[in-house]
Design a protein around this motif. Sequence first.
Motif, PDB file in Angstrom:
ATOM      1  N   CYS A   1       0.863  -1.180   0.000  1.00 30.89           N
ATOM      2  CA  CYS A   1       0.000   0.000   0.000  1.00 30.89           C
ATOM      3  C   CYS A   1       0.897   1.227   0.000  1.00 30.89           C
ATOM      4  N   LYS A   2       0.511   2.218  -0.746  1.00 26.02           N
ATOM      5  CA  LYS A   2       1.319   3.435  -0.832  1.00 26.02           C
ATOM      6  C   LYS A   2       0.928   4.477   0.220  1.00 26.02           C
ATOM      7  N   LEU A   3      -0.112   4.201   1.004  1.00 26.88           N
ATOM      8  CA  LEU A   3      -0.534   5.135   2.042  1.00 26.88           C
ATOM      9  C   LEU A   3       0.361   5.027   3.263  1.00 26.88           C
ATOM     10  N   ASN A   4       0.627   6.158   3.870  1.00 31.38           N
ATOM     11  CA  ASN A   4       1.338   6.164   5.138  1.00 31.38           C
ATOM     12  C   ASN A   4       0.316   6.244   6.255  1.00 31.38           C
ATOM     13  N   HIS A   5       0.422   5.324   7.201  1.00 36.03           N
ATOM     14  CA  HIS A   5      -0.531   5.252   8.301  1.00 36.03           C
ATOM     15  C   HIS A   5       0.077   5.900   9.542  1.00 36.03           C
TER      16      HIS A   5
ATOM     17  N   GLU B   1       3.450   3.219  23.300  1.00 30.95           N
ATOM     18  CA  GLU B   1       4.085   4.217  24.176  1.00 30.95           C
ATOM     19  C   GLU B   1       5.271   4.900  23.504  1.00 30.95           C
ATOM     20  N   LYS B   2       5.700   4.384  22.345  1.00 34.10           N
ATOM     21  CA  LYS B   2       6.895   4.902  21.677  1.00 34.10           C
ATOM     22  C   LYS B   2       6.543   5.437  20.296  1.00 34.10           C
ATOM     23  N   GLU B   3       7.484   6.192  19.753  1.00 34.89           N
ATOM     24  CA  GLU B   3       7.383   6.649  18.365  1.00 34.89           C
ATOM     25  C   GLU B   3       8.071   5.606  17.483  1.00 34.89           C
ATOM     26  N   HIS B   4       7.563   5.457  16.254  1.00 34.07           N
ATOM     27  CA  HIS B   4       8.129   4.461  15.339  1.00 34.07           C
ATOM     28  C   HIS B   4       8.279   5.045  13.947  1.00 34.07           C
ATOM     29  N   THR B   5       9.139   4.409  13.171  1.00 35.65           N
ATOM     30  CA  THR B   5       9.336   4.859  11.792  1.00 35.65           C
ATOM     31  C   THR B   5       8.066   4.610  10.988  1.00 35.65           C
ATOM     32  N   GLN B   6       7.962   5.319   9.891  1.00 32.85           N
ATOM     33  CA  GLN B   6       6.802   5.153   9.019  1.00 32.85           C
ATOM     34  C   GLN B   6       6.717   3.726   8.490  1.00 32.85           C
ATOM     35  N   ASP B   7       7.849   3.122   8.181  1.00 30.19           N
ATOM     36  CA  ASP B   7       7.849   1.740   7.688  1.00 30.19           C
ATOM     37  C   ASP B   7       7.269   0.773   8.709  1.00 30.19           C
ATOM     38  N   ILE B   8       7.632   0.951   9.972  1.00 28.03           N
ATOM     39  CA  ILE B   8       7.116   0.079  11.035  1.00 28.03           C
ATOM     40  C   ILE B   8       5.618   0.289  11.207  1.00 28.03           C
ATOM     41  N   LEU B   9       5.194   1.540  11.244  1.00 31.16           N
ATOM     42  CA  LEU B   9       3.761   1.824  11.385  1.00 31.16           C
ATOM     43  C   LEU B   9       2.969   1.196  10.238  1.00 31.16           C
ATOM     44  N   ASN B  10       3.458   1.355   9.021  1.00 33.57           N
ATOM     45  CA  ASN B  10       2.759   0.786   7.865  1.00 33.57           C
ATOM     46  C   ASN B  10       2.714  -0.734   7.940  1.00 33.57           C
TER      47      ASN B  10
END
Length: 77
Positions: free
Chosen positions: A4-8, A37-46
């Motif tokens: 998917c090309k969308l960033n979540h 509880e943490k921030e994550h990279t866009q790749d991990i979130l996707n």
Amino acid sequence: MSECKLNHTHEDVKTKYESQAAFLPEEMEPLFNQFFEKEHTQDILNEVFHLLKKYDLVAEEEQGNRNNRLYLVLNNV
């Protein structure tokens, strides 16, 4: 799974998790709590979003594959 090309967003992933939590193994709950509880990279979130997407509708074997990948991601972030 198709790409998917969308960033979540963090919130997108959290909402998707909440909609699928009842279908996931119970022992994943604390891992997801730590994840959120943490921030994550866009790749991990996707990736996490797409592993959760339609989790309740996929075959048991595919759920097992997704569980393995989720454990790998959640234990290493």
